[in-house]
Write an enzyme that holds these catalytic residues in place. Structure first.
Site, PDB file in Angstrom:
ATOM      1  CG  LEU A  85      -1.850   1.149   1.422  1.00  0.00           C
ATOM      2  CD1 LEU A  85      -2.911   1.141   0.339  1.00  0.00           C
ATOM      3  CD2 LEU A  85      -2.475   1.116   2.794  1.00  0.00           C
ATOM      4  CG  ASP A  86      -0.434   4.559   0.431  1.00  0.00           C
ATOM      5  OD1 ASP A  86      -1.197   4.438  -0.540  1.00  0.00           O
ATOM      6  OD2 ASP A  86      -0.829   4.874   1.568  1.00  0.00           O
ATOM      7  CD  GLU A  87       5.979   1.747   1.308  1.00  0.00           C
ATOM      8  OE1 GLU A  87       6.871   2.259   0.615  1.00  0.00           O
ATOM      9  OE2 GLU A  87       5.892   1.912   2.540  1.00  0.00           O
TER      10      GLU A  87
END
Lengths: 278, 278, 278, 278
Positions: free
Chosen positions: B221-223
């Site tokens: 996530l968000d990476e």
């Protein structure tokens, strides 16, 4: 192993990138970074090639000359320090920024000398061990003053002359002595506010941004090829003086940044414009 | 005369620019624009070449395959519209920006469909003649909902899936169905404020800038690899709500700009990072 | 409980903030936000006060009139939607941005109508349910055309007229019908590149930044009070067309932002300049 | 005629602006510039008032104390130079910027001394006539080293301690000796990349912007109230070293700008955040 920069400026033609890079390859030179640009409007090709290896300059340039189209200009320059003479009047901020960045190792430059038409900045230059020459314009004709300036400057055989808020207009004779080798900072985002007192002009017009422009000096005042520009927002609360104060940070930033691009051989002059490979 | 883009991503080696551009030259293709980058740390070479001429794709690619080092990836793609499906929840601004820019001709995209887990934006999509599918998540497990979403999306065979403030976390299964083909906008300058309510986090921390990030979606996530970021200044007078409101302009700008770079084949994924030729 | 904005513009004098805010206090009005500015050069005081409470407009204004110095202007306006008529020619991006932001609730405006001298944007206006009037200039004198335009505009009694890339020069008569109520977007960072084809001018001059300016229209073409400006960097690789394309994002941003400031009663006109409380 | 700054920080209440400005008016003080902010979430009122006139500090403050609500903090400070001690390690650019701007008169500060845990910057400080103290940490415990540092610092009774890339973590004891009087520059846009080697972290994450943060130092490393932040764009071509080099310009800009705001009494600390009146 050395590092050099090959600069090519020639009429556009098919296969130029292939031909030039092939010559570099044949010479077993490694391309560290390559930038090219084709001006399709004027049919002109520009390339900057950072090379690493063992150079035989003569044969490399001969191979290029055999290959490039008529009207080509090419230079092979060592990546290293350039020598500059800095001209100043009374304001310290642009000179100070170049001195401190050179001191920190952030600017690859040899500051040969500072020449001022006032003596106000002698102390600052001397702090950094840079010789300062006071060439007053008082009592001299423009021609006489410039002759004295040139004698001092030429004694240092600089690659570039930097006008770090040197506030006197130069004659065409002076300018032609250093073609595309004089870099000026103008305290507006040109072509807005050409001429005197640009911050007062900006205040009077009520603009919401102010800026500065680094450019090569040509015969036409404030009309030479633009190297770099930067702006900052202002608002109604800025007097002309406050704009001038805030603008100093932009001036120093733009002059040093434009100078760095020139020193690193990133700038081609093309008509009255520049190609700058960042 | 057609225009295509050649994308090369391979281990670095001497002479690559020369060899690739020579093949293009031999095929009588004109190089409109060329960008290359060598990642010296990882020994990897990237090149994007805009070509114009008469293409024989098969022999061109065969010549390249004969020349490029082991482990090379190369693609030759037509410069033209890509097809996208846009996923949304309730917020209109990112979808609205893509729709209006597509309408104006400022974004080279075919918006095949909009899919929302709420029906709030159906009217907006329909204004522009784009089909809208309401796939509610209510009463469904995450897997069931994603299965329905995928069935709708896959019916359009999109090149890319755009998450235009789609506010649900995706499962690894969903993500792996569209590897490096899902583009998300996250409403912070990542890696600051990962996770939920980034504007509230920004407010609580008292930052003086807020931003947004367009990135490819991966399992983390968000990476995922960052495509583009932008920020704006804020100050003490911004509540979390005011930040969210001001941030919408940054979100729309970054998502559309990042999407444009992807649509124009300017983006290489390299490990968990991107090479973006602007 | 209502919310209103008190705007004071008067000769500077001691104690003005105290006197005005005391009157508000006496009326049991809460100050949500207060901004003031003294132009010390011209001895002029500006204040914008967001108030909340139960208003007796008549007595409040009477109290202010008793207190403020001679030559004071003060207005008490409800915080709410203003009505605009938008004038267009062929380009969609500025109109599109206002329509979409109004649709999203990001702009507190009632778009009463769009009037075009071409019919190209009728479809776009109609998507958002906004009436479009095609008032062609063909075969008409400037005066005749403007008379027809004014008849359409005045039928909507707008607070402001917005020129969203309306590409015709207006006569002094037209301008004087809407004093400081016509907002234009000029596609350069004024005062650079006044007049026609500013992107071509910018390309020819070789600038490294381009911009746009929102301003009130006065009799002097491109010389009215500037409301807002914004710029973006460009480089040698931008043709005049590429500048125009990139510039559209700046134009839409600046026009919408300037318009929002006007709609929110944040803008005072002061001579040929503005005071803008952000 | 003197110039002083009145700083008010108190629970919000009706009529505060009126009451405070009325007291100033009664004392025949002229308000040069006034800024106020109400934090509606926390019910707190902040006001910064630049005053000019003949001051009777005692009666002015007594009048204020009679008027302001319980829990109010107010200060009346002369507008003038503050004294700072600057702590450094090896990097010259932040120290250099403060020295040169102070020299030019662009920063209203008295640099009492520079203290370094290496002696590398002694020469730079001495160029500007500033005493340098080398307090090596070698062979000392953290407590012993800080005790020596404090002895040197306290000998100069500074208003503020500036960490100009001082690369050692401070103990809570040291920090508590100068509460909200230590200003640090962190080389990332906090809260991204807390801790060591932020440029390497930024490189590894593949961000497209890097930045720097000026903040007050508290017990929590990199978690103190943020004063100012700034960013610049980067791209794939930046190595971690290139980011660090480019970042130096942001670091110097942000530290000097944040310091200027503190020196000009523009900064209130409020919880773990700041109110900064620009």
């Amino acid at each position: 192993m050395k590092r050099k920069i090959l600069l090519t400026d020639c009429p556009d033609a098919q296969g130029l990138i292939a031909k030039i890079t092939y010559i570099c390859y044949k010479h077993q030179l490694n391309i560290i970074k390559n930038d090219e640009f084709v001006d399709h409007t004027h049919g002109r090709f520009f390339m900057r090639t950072e090379l690493e290896g063992r150079f035989n300059d003569e044969t490399l340039l001969a191979d290029l000359d055999d290959t490039l189209p008529m009207g080509a200009k090419r230079r092979l320059v060592a990546a290293g320090k350039k020598r500059v003479v800095i001209l100043v009047t009374k304001e310290a901020h642009c000179l100070g920024d170049i001195l401190i960045k050179s001191y920190e190792g952030a600017l690859n430059v040899e500051i040969a000398a500072v020449v001022g038409n006032y003596d106000k900045l002698e102390d600052l230059a001397n702090k950094f061990g840079v010789p300062f020459h006071h060439v007053s314009h008082e009592g001299l004709s423009r021609e006489e003053h410039e002759a004295q300036m040139r004698a001092v400057i030429d004694g240092y055989t600089p690659d570039y002359v930097v006008l770090a808020k040197y506030m006197r207009v130069l004659t065409p004779e002076f300018v032609s002595a250093y073609p595309y080798r004089i870099i000026n900072i103008h305290h507006s985002f040109l072509p807005a506010f050409i001429g005197a007192r640009p911050y007062q002009q900006a205040y009077d017009r009520g603009v919401k941004i102010i800026g500065a422009t680094a450019h090569f000096v040509t015969d036409d005042l404030d009309e030479g090829p633009i190297i770099d520009q930067h702006v900052i927002p202002v608002d109604h609360s800025f007097s002309a003086e406050a704009m001038a104060k805030a603008g100093r940070d932009v001036e120093r930033l733009v002059l040093t940044r434009g100078l760095r691009q020139v020193l690193e051989e990133r700038v081609f002059v093309h008509g009255n414009k520049t190609v700058v490979f960042k």
